[in-house]
Design a protein around this motif. Structure first.
Motif, PDB file in Angstrom:
ATOM      1  N   UNK A   1       0.843  -1.183   0.000  1.00 33.93           N
ATOM      2  CA  UNK A   1       0.000   0.000   0.000  1.00 33.93           C
ATOM      3  C   UNK A   1       0.884   1.241   0.000  1.00 33.93           C
ATOM      4  N   UNK A   2       0.433   2.278  -0.692  1.00 32.89           N
ATOM      5  CA  UNK A   2       1.095   3.573  -0.665  1.00 32.89           C
ATOM      6  C   UNK A   2       0.458   4.380   0.461  1.00 32.89           C
ATOM      7  N   UNK A 104      -3.239  17.471  -6.228  1.00 32.08           N
ATOM      8  CA  UNK A 104      -2.053  17.371  -7.079  1.00 32.08           C
ATOM      9  C   UNK A 104      -0.896  16.560  -6.521  1.00 32.08           C
ATOM     10  N   UNK A 105      -0.517  16.821  -5.273  1.00 33.77           N
ATOM     11  CA  UNK A 105       0.614  16.077  -4.693  1.00 33.77           C
ATOM     12  C   UNK A 105       0.285  14.596  -4.541  1.00 33.77           C
ATOM     13  N   UNK A 106      -0.957  14.291  -4.183  1.00 32.74           N
ATOM     14  CA  UNK A 106      -1.359  12.902  -3.982  1.00 32.74           C
ATOM     15  C   UNK A 106      -1.352  12.151  -5.309  1.00 32.74           C
ATOM     16  N   UNK A 107      -1.873  12.788  -6.350  1.00 32.09           N
ATOM     17  CA  UNK A 107      -1.872  12.168  -7.674  1.00 32.09           C
ATOM     18  C   UNK A 107      -0.444  11.978  -8.175  1.00 32.09           C
ATOM     19  N   UNK A 112       3.968   8.276  -9.442  1.00 34.84           N
ATOM     20  CA  UNK A 112       5.380   7.932  -9.252  1.00 34.84           C
ATOM     21  C   UNK A 112       5.540   6.490  -8.763  1.00 34.84           C
ATOM     22  N   UNK A 113       4.644   6.041  -7.895  1.00 28.14           N
ATOM     23  CA  UNK A 113       4.765   4.705  -7.307  1.00 28.14           C
ATOM     24  C   UNK A 113       3.779   3.713  -7.919  1.00 28.14           C
ATOM     25  N   UNK A 114       3.162   4.105  -9.031  1.00 25.79           N
ATOM     26  CA  UNK A 114       2.268   3.218  -9.788  1.00 25.79           C
ATOM     27  C   UNK A 114       1.206   2.591  -8.883  1.00 25.79           C
ATOM     28  N   UNK A 115       0.585   3.441  -8.068  1.00 22.53           N
ATOM     29  CA  UNK A 115      -0.441   2.971  -7.124  1.00 22.53           C
ATOM     30  C   UNK A 115      -1.805   3.506  -7.538  1.00 22.53           C
ATOM     31  N   UNK A 119      -5.417   1.526  -3.506  1.00 21.59           N
ATOM     32  CA  UNK A 119      -4.223   0.978  -2.841  1.00 21.59           C
ATOM     33  C   UNK A 119      -3.460   2.073  -2.099  1.00 21.59           C
ATOM     34  N   UNK A 120      -4.114   3.210  -1.898  1.00 17.71           N
ATOM     35  CA  UNK A 120      -3.451   4.375  -1.316  1.00 17.71           C
ATOM     36  C   UNK A 120      -4.278   4.914  -0.162  1.00 17.71           C
TER      37      UNK A 120
END
Length: 181
Positions: A1-2, A104-107, A112-115, A119-120
């Motif tokens: 999980x992210x 924006x930061x969450x997306x 970046x982590x392909x989540x 899964x976040x």
């Protein structure tokens, strides 16, 4: 999980006058250990933090890097780490979509982590953290530390639910490790 983390009020004590130097970065009890526990179970951890003190001209990016250096060093002492720190330096009057409650930061972190959003999880202490997570489609945990108690007292809109509530980051880590998402 992210696992996405707000910084002030979740990892360290929130200050009304901003954290302006490493000496003002005071960790909430067990927050660093909670990050290390999540690391040890294979979770990716990313801080997503509004730092309008840069946009307001209170501190520089170099000063913020020194503050985050203290965080990284303190985590290493308890076998913890962050996979990334994403910052929105925008002043409130010049906010972009990166500044929470924008997603924006969450997306950016999920890309970046392909989540995927399912899964976040976002852990925050303010309505804007929960709003950003809702806009990004992430799971949400509100901690009672920092602004959390005040946020709960003011109430969360139905559109932001469901939101898990934890006493602190340590208890939020317990939720994640228990597979509640």
């Amino acid at each position: 999980m992210l696992v996405l983390l707000d910084r002030d009020g979740v990892i360290n004590e929130d200050r009304p006058d901003f954290v302006k130097n490493p000496g003002e970065l005071v960790f909430i009890p067990n927050s660093l250990e909670a990050i290390a526990r999540l690391n040890s179970h294979g979770h990716k951890l990313v801080v997503t933090t509004n730092q309008s003190c840069i946009g307001r001209g209170i501190i520089t990016e170099e000063q913020l890097a020194a503050i985050h250096g203290k965080l990284i060093e303190a985590l290493a002492k308890v076998s913890g780490r962050l996979d990334d720190i994403i910052v929105a330096p925008d002043a409130p009057w010049a906010a972009t979509d990166r500044r929470k409650p924008g997603p924006g930061m969450l997306i950016e972190a999920m890309r970046k982590f392909n989540a995927r959003p399912g899964e976040t999880v976002m852990i925050g202490d303010s309505t804007r953290d929960i709003e950003a997570a809702g806009a990004a489609g992430c799971h949400r945990i509100l901690v009672r530390t920092g602004k959390g108690r005040k946020t709960l007292a003011e109430g969360l809109g139905r559109h932001l639910l469901p939101v898990h509530v934890a006493d602190d980051l340590d208890e939020a880590a317990d939720f994640i490790l228990a597979g509640r998402f």
